[in-house]
Design a protein around this motif. Sequence first.
Motif, PDB file in Angstrom:
ATOM      1  N   ALA A 183      -3.051  37.607  18.512  1.00 27.57           N
ATOM      2  CA  ALA A 183      -4.568  37.398  18.539  1.00 27.57           C
ATOM      3  C   ALA A 183      -4.843  36.211  17.948  1.00 27.57           C
ATOM      4  N   ARG A 184      -4.344  36.055  16.762  1.00 27.69           N
ATOM      5  CA  ARG A 184      -4.488  34.736  16.074  1.00 27.69           C
ATOM      6  C   ARG A 184      -4.407  33.253  16.893  1.00 27.69           C
ATOM      7  N   VAL A 185      -3.303  33.465  17.845  1.00 29.56           N
ATOM      8  CA  VAL A 185      -3.066  32.385  18.521  1.00 29.56           C
ATOM      9  C   VAL A 185      -4.011  32.264  19.622  1.00 29.56           C
ATOM     10  N   ALA A 186      -4.590  33.189  20.083  1.00 32.10           N
ATOM     11  CA  ALA A 186      -5.654  33.384  21.090  1.00 32.10           C
ATOM     12  C   ALA A 186      -6.915  32.887  20.554  1.00 32.10           C
ATOM     13  N   ALA A 187      -7.265  33.276  19.219  1.00 36.45           N
ATOM     14  CA  ALA A 187      -8.444  32.715  18.524  1.00 36.45           C
ATOM     15  C   ALA A 187      -8.259  31.125  18.152  1.00 36.45           C
ATOM     16  N   ALA A 188      -7.177  30.559  17.985  1.00 38.29           N
ATOM     17  CA  ALA A 188      -6.711  29.405  17.616  1.00 38.29           C
ATOM     18  C   ALA A 188      -7.236  28.583  18.916  1.00 38.29           C
ATOM     19  N   VAL A 189      -6.486  29.064  19.877  1.00 36.15           N
ATOM     20  CA  VAL A 189      -6.776  28.461  21.353  1.00 36.15           C
ATOM     21  C   VAL A 189      -8.205  28.123  21.713  1.00 36.15           C
TER      22      VAL A 189
END
Length: 534
Positions: A115-121
């Motif tokens: 989820a953190r990767v998705a938010a970073a993207v």
Amino acid sequence: MWKCFNFALGFHSRERPIGKHLSSPIHSMSSQPRMLPEDEYNQKLVSNVHPADWVNPTPSGKYNLVVIGAGTAGLVTAAGAAGLGAKVALIERQFMGGDCLNVGCVPSKAIISAARVAAAVRDAGEFGVNVPPGTEVDFGKVMERMRKLRSDIAPHDSVKRFAALGIDVYLGQGSFIDSSTLTVDGTPLSFSKAVICTGARASAPPITGLDKVPYLTNETLFSLTELPKRIGIIGAGPIGCEMAQAFASFGSKVYLVESAPGILIKEDPDAAAIIREHLDRDGVKLLCCGKDLELSPGETGGIRLRVESEGKGYDIEVDQILVAVGRAPNVEGMALEKASVEYTKKGVTINDKFRTTNKRIYAAGDICSPYQFTHAADFMARAVIRNTLFFGRAKHSALVIPWCTYTSPELAHVGLNPSDAEQQGIEIDTFTQPMSGVDRAILEGKTDGFVRVHVRKGSDEIVGSTIVAENAGDMIGSLSIAMTQGIGLGSIANCIHPYPTQGEAVRKVGDLYNKTRLTPRVASIMKRLIAWQR
Ligand SMILES: Cc1cc2nc3c(=O)[nH]c(=O)nc-3n(C[C@H](O)[C@H](O)[C@H](O)COP(=O)(O)OP(=O)(O)OC[C@H]3O[C@@H](n4cnc5c(N)ncnc54)[C@H](O)[C@@H]3O)c2cc1C
């Protein structure tokens, strides 16, 4: 001596299901438990933590220690005691590793990392990194990654590994026959001491209509393979908030229902308010002060959720409901009465030295403590080994137990907060460093939050701290060390931290404290001393 003792524990200590709620059941208690979906990773997991071909040993005489439940508390107790030479039996009815490995910390943190990767993207544009529009989350892959990582960790908690440590591992339900004998599926095990480590499970709160709809708990959530377009999460405690933010980052429409006026109610209100702001920003619809919550089958195949929140009525249809309110202790099925072990709805009753109402029987972990964390279970287990095998006097009340909610930003805490201090009659001074004054946080674009430290009034003795920051869970460690080792806040200021790091925020709080020591009298003496040197 206790240093050698901790060394003996070193080989286990990894900081690492029930109702009509099972829209995808993962287990049965009596036969071979299952973990869905039964892909190669879950098969690997189960072959480690409850192998179908496992044959229970035949007991040969009395055990020094019989441990019921092989979650963190049970594994640490068994491994530590066996490492010190005790004859140990470990009983597990379902999956070795307990909640943490199978349906708790490990899977939840694996999906939070995605989820953190998705938010970073999503936020990449702010950094000048242009991501093509329409970039999507492949939820199936997120969950597959989680299952793979969980199965990679599983050998650490496996039946095979614990048997190789010299422990007699019994798969089956453990229950007492009398105050010095347990039985596992008809096999009696006599013990000198026993430790109850049976943990807790999601409880079914009294919500109108909950019994008429399918719903998820932590025991079934991690078996999902499709992203629910709309999910209703009941309970805005740590698990509810973590999962609400994660599912919103994946693209679900999330409704987070909470009966209290705010989220994370055990935390400082301004700390919780920052997390609330972030949940809101991430698209979570928070329905606080939720009253008259009612669930029923929906008209389009989902679940209808009706609730009144802050004076407004909501009538929503969602695809899944996650119940994340409250935990119930696993006290059933153990015939505790036969061993004269008392319990309440909060769990097994223990004294400060972890002893139950039967002097041969102790307890550790979620079954007996309000601190329901893996690291707490781990350290309770260490204390129990001392107390059961070595006449130790380790106390529950002496444990300094930090915790962290893994939202973005994270919220971590240790020790007292101002209301605890007031209740205990302890006067405190409080020092707060906002993250907006920390260069690393500015450079990362993560300036929301603060490090706050409470000291006993007139001294630098740290009595508590709350941190809201990107890596608050890592940062709180230095304050826990200070509290357990008696290092004052002034001394933290004297410790050189690398620049630029988030950890500098902790040192800066130390600087704030030291500034208060520069009283007008001290300042005037220093001024005169400097003038004299001219
Ligand atoms: C979604 C979620 C996320 C979490 N995240 C974190 C986190 O990030 N960090 C953290 O510190 N904590 C976290 N926790 C809490 C953590 O998982 C628990 O505190 C920890 O697992 C407690 O360990 P335990 O050994 O006391 O109990 P458990 O892990 O529950 O283990 C108890 C074991 O006993 C077995 N058992 C029960 N009754 C019997 C019986 N009669 N006979 C034989 N076996 C029996 C059960 O099957 C189980 O395997 C999380 C929990 C959840 C639900």
